[in-house]
Design a protein around this motif. Structure first.
Motif, PDB file in Angstrom:
ATOM      1  N   UNK A  38      81.001   8.109  89.223  1.00 44.67           N
ATOM      2  CA  UNK A  38      82.168   8.417  90.412  1.00 44.67           C
ATOM      3  C   UNK A  38      81.257   9.505  91.522  1.00 44.67           C
ATOM      4  N   UNK A  39      82.141   9.349  92.235  1.00 43.97           N
ATOM      5  CA  UNK A  39      81.258  10.354  93.404  1.00 43.97           C
ATOM      6  C   UNK A  39      81.872  11.600  92.566  1.00 43.97           C
ATOM      7  N   UNK A  40      82.517  11.836  92.097  1.00 42.11           N
ATOM      8  CA  UNK A  40      83.314  13.185  92.147  1.00 42.11           C
ATOM      9  C   UNK A  40      82.589  13.786  90.733  1.00 42.11           C
ATOM     10  N   UNK A  41      82.372  13.137  90.068  1.00 46.07           N
ATOM     11  CA  UNK A  41      81.733  13.622  88.670  1.00 46.07           C
ATOM     12  C   UNK A  41      79.645  13.981  88.696  1.00 46.07           C
ATOM     13  N   UNK A  42      79.830  13.645  90.312  1.00 45.76           N
ATOM     14  CA  UNK A  42      78.433  12.919  90.634  1.00 45.76           C
ATOM     15  C   UNK A  42      78.485  14.886  91.970  1.00 45.76           C
ATOM     16  N   UNK A  43      79.432  14.753  92.136  1.00 46.31           N
ATOM     17  CA  UNK A  43      79.112  16.004  93.100  1.00 46.31           C
ATOM     18  C   UNK A  43      79.580  17.685  91.911  1.00 46.31           C
ATOM     19  N   UNK A  44      79.911  17.152  91.768  1.00 45.98           N
ATOM     20  CA  UNK A  44      80.051  18.972  90.203  1.00 45.98           C
ATOM     21  C   UNK A  44      79.189  18.371  89.237  1.00 45.98           C
ATOM     22  N   UNK A  45      78.263  17.601  89.230  1.00 43.76           N
ATOM     23  CA  UNK A  45      77.209  17.579  88.094  1.00 43.76           C
ATOM     24  C   UNK A  45      76.169  18.452  89.478  1.00 43.76           C
ATOM     25  N   UNK A  46      75.752  18.204  90.356  1.00 41.65           N
ATOM     26  CA  UNK A  46      75.155  18.495  90.969  1.00 41.65           C
ATOM     27  C   UNK A  46      75.600  20.610  91.651  1.00 41.65           C
ATOM     28  N   UNK A  47      76.272  20.027  91.722  1.00 41.55           N
ATOM     29  CA  UNK A  47      77.169  21.807  91.950  1.00 41.55           C
ATOM     30  C   UNK A  47      76.643  22.114  90.771  1.00 41.55           C
ATOM     31  N   UNK A  48      76.940  21.824  89.332  1.00 43.20           N
ATOM     32  CA  UNK A  48      76.711  22.769  87.991  1.00 43.20           C
ATOM     33  C   UNK A  48      75.228  23.102  88.166  1.00 43.20           C
ATOM     34  N   UNK A  49      74.161  22.637  88.532  1.00 37.00           N
ATOM     35  CA  UNK A  49      72.901  22.584  89.048  1.00 37.00           C
ATOM     36  C   UNK A  49      72.573  23.296  89.468  1.00 37.00           C
ATOM     37  N   UNK A  50      73.529  23.759  90.461  1.00 42.11           N
ATOM     38  CA  UNK A  50      73.260  24.750  91.279  1.00 42.11           C
ATOM     39  C   UNK A  50      73.755  26.104  90.827  1.00 42.11           C
ATOM     40  N   UNK A  51      74.908  26.100  89.874  1.00 39.99           N
ATOM     41  CA  UNK A  51      75.588  27.284  89.491  1.00 39.99           C
ATOM     42  C   UNK A  51      74.082  27.518  88.246  1.00 39.99           C
ATOM     43  N   UNK A  52      74.088  26.667  87.285  1.00 41.37           N
ATOM     44  CA  UNK A  52      73.436  26.966  86.348  1.00 41.37           C
ATOM     45  C   UNK A  52      71.445  27.984  86.496  1.00 41.37           C
ATOM     46  N   UNK A  53      70.997  27.805  88.427  1.00 37.62           N
ATOM     47  CA  UNK A  53      69.731  28.299  88.793  1.00 37.62           C
ATOM     48  C   UNK A  53      70.752  28.940  88.852  1.00 37.62           C
ATOM     49  N   UNK A  54      71.412  29.896  89.789  1.00 39.17           N
ATOM     50  CA  UNK A  54      71.899  31.646  90.038  1.00 39.17           C
ATOM     51  C   UNK A  54      71.855  31.782  88.650  1.00 39.17           C
ATOM     52  N   UNK A  55      72.608  31.816  87.507  1.00 36.31           N
ATOM     53  CA  UNK A  55      72.301  31.705  86.403  1.00 36.31           C
ATOM     54  C   UNK A  55      70.923  32.272  86.260  1.00 36.31           C
ATOM     55  N   UNK A  56      70.448  31.247  85.570  1.00 32.75           N
ATOM     56  CA  UNK A  56      69.170  32.116  85.486  1.00 32.75           C
ATOM     57  C   UNK A  56      67.606  32.355  86.361  1.00 32.75           C
ATOM     58  N   UNK A  57      67.945  32.898  87.957  1.00 33.29           N
ATOM     59  CA  UNK A  57      67.954  33.452  88.620  1.00 33.29           C
ATOM     60  C   UNK A  57      67.924  35.221  87.994  1.00 33.29           C
ATOM     61  N   UNK A  58      69.320  35.479  87.703  1.00 36.24           N
ATOM     62  CA  UNK A  58      69.715  36.512  87.240  1.00 36.24           C
ATOM     63  C   UNK A  58      68.900  36.961  86.171  1.00 36.24           C
ATOM     64  N   UNK A  59      68.794  35.790  84.914  1.00 33.03           N
ATOM     65  CA  UNK A  59      68.624  36.529  84.249  1.00 33.03           C
ATOM     66  C   UNK A  59      67.104  35.804  83.583  1.00 33.03           C
ATOM     67  N   UNK A  60      66.629  35.750  84.755  1.00 33.23           N
ATOM     68  CA  UNK A  60      65.171  35.600  84.233  1.00 33.23           C
ATOM     69  C   UNK A  60      64.384  36.257  85.357  1.00 33.23           C
TER      70      UNK A  60
END
Length: 369
Positions: A38-60
């Motif tokens: 469904x569109x809502x879960x997909x949207x959450x998934x892509x937002x999740x990737x942006x959040x992981x990217x923010x964490x990864x940039x700070x971490x690494x």
């Protein structure tokens, strides 16, 4: 890869192109065939990737140098990993097992405080294995709650947190019963034995860091998509998790975990009952989206803990997940989400009392609970 090749790729732009291409591939984890379409879960998934990217940039990138360590938050209100605990503050620092560190701190009054060194990482083998662990019950503090903690391979007098040659990180968990009245611990970390200051950005270090960033995003997304997939066969139930698996990715050794998937319609409720809550320093139940991100606890009651829960006369507890307010105690709001994951944890329990679950219609709820 040799220095000349790295420099050539930086100058040509190939380093950045590879970073962007790898980041694009990470999106395949959101499109896995078993994930909700469904569109809502997909949207959450892509937002999740942006959040992981923010964490990864700070971490690494930003906080990556173990010679000049500093704490930053790896999971919080807008960046979430692996059923992040809404009652927690998570603080993280990079380490080098060949160095020594000192943590200055004040215990505060937070209900639970633990500090662990770890080896591995989601960016490499997808594992984070504890190499040293201490909690607040083992810390020696002065009358004001102040303490120093040495982090090293070799034993030290007083407060000492072990690590190994392979240790690369340190994770702090602060767990609150009631954030309104408890005072968080205050922590700072420094390397022992140097007065150096950081030099200019090393081009080769940046190139390697960008590779770790995208590997972290992809591997983290895959790891917890695998977890969510494994929960689907026991949807709306809450069995014990594989404890060894939880510990292999950085779980707290004092915690016993339950994980599962849930799915409800607008007019359904999931009733979770525990006959008798075991003696423990802390417990809570939380609702997550499909990607194992806690739902937005800033605005919705998506988590209930030991302090907040209302118990029956036998020391048991019944918790209810639903979208609509049932008008009874221990309600967790699904906040418009139709399916996701959930986590129950006991902290410091010597034994467990496994929960039972039942899906019922909202109009039957007051008769059942």
């Amino acid at each position: 890869m040799d220095t000349q090749t790295i420099n050539e790729q930086l100058l040509s732009g190939e380093t950045w192109s590879q970073f962007c291409d790898h980041l694009k591939r990470c999106g395949q984890q959101i499109l896995r065939p078993e994930t909700p379409a469904d569109p809502a879960t997909r949207a959450e998934g892509y937002r999740y990737l942006t959040r992981l990217l923010r964490i990864a940039l700070e971490m690494h990138v930003e906080f990556a140098d173990p010679a000049f360590p500093s704490f930053f938050k790896t999971s919080h209100e807008t960046a979430k990993i692996g059923a992040d605990n809404p009652d927690n503050i998570y603080e993280y620092s990079r380490l080098n097992g060949s160095m020594q560190y000192r943590i200055h701190g004040n215990r505060g009054t937070v209900s639970y405080l633990s500090i662990a060194t770890q080896k591995g990482g989601y960016e490499t083998d997808g594992r984070m294995v504890v190499t040293g662990f201490i909690d607040a019950t083992q810390l020696q503090t002065d009358e004001n709650g102040d303490f120093e903690l040495i982090v090293s391979r070799d034993p030290q007098p007083g407060n000492w947190l072990p690590m190994e040659d392979a240790s690369v990180s340190l994770l702090v968990r602060q767990t609150f019963m009631d954030r309104k009245i408890e005072v968080p611990a205050k922590l700072a970390i420094e390397r022992i034995g140097t007065t150096d200051t950081p030099g200019p950005l090393d081009p080769q270090v940046l190139a390697q860091s960008l590779q770790r960033v995208t590997s972290f995003v992809e591997n983290t997304a895959k790891l917890f998509a695998d977890w969510a997939q494994s929960y689907l066969p026991h949807s709306n139930q809450l069995p014990p998790a594989d404890q060894a698996s939880c510990q292999s990715v950085g779980g707290d050794p004092n915690i016993f975990y339950y994980h599962s998937h849930w799915e409800l319609s607008e007019n359904q409720a999931l009733v979770i009952h525990i006959d008798k809550v075991p003696e423990c320093s802390f417990w809570n139940l939380q609702i997550n989206n499909y990607w194992l991100e806690s739902l937005d606890y800033r605005y919705h009651q998506i988590c209930i803990n030991k302090h907040q829960a209302q118990y029956d006369e036998n020391g048991g507890v019944t918790l209810v997940l639903s979208e609509k307010d049932p008008g009874i105690a221990n309600w967790l709001q699904t906040a418009g989400v139709r399916q996701g994951t959930m986590c129950l944890r006991w902290v410091g329990a010597k034994e467990q009392c496994h929960p039972t679950t039942q899906v019922i219609s909202m109009d039957q709820l007051t008769e059942t609970v």
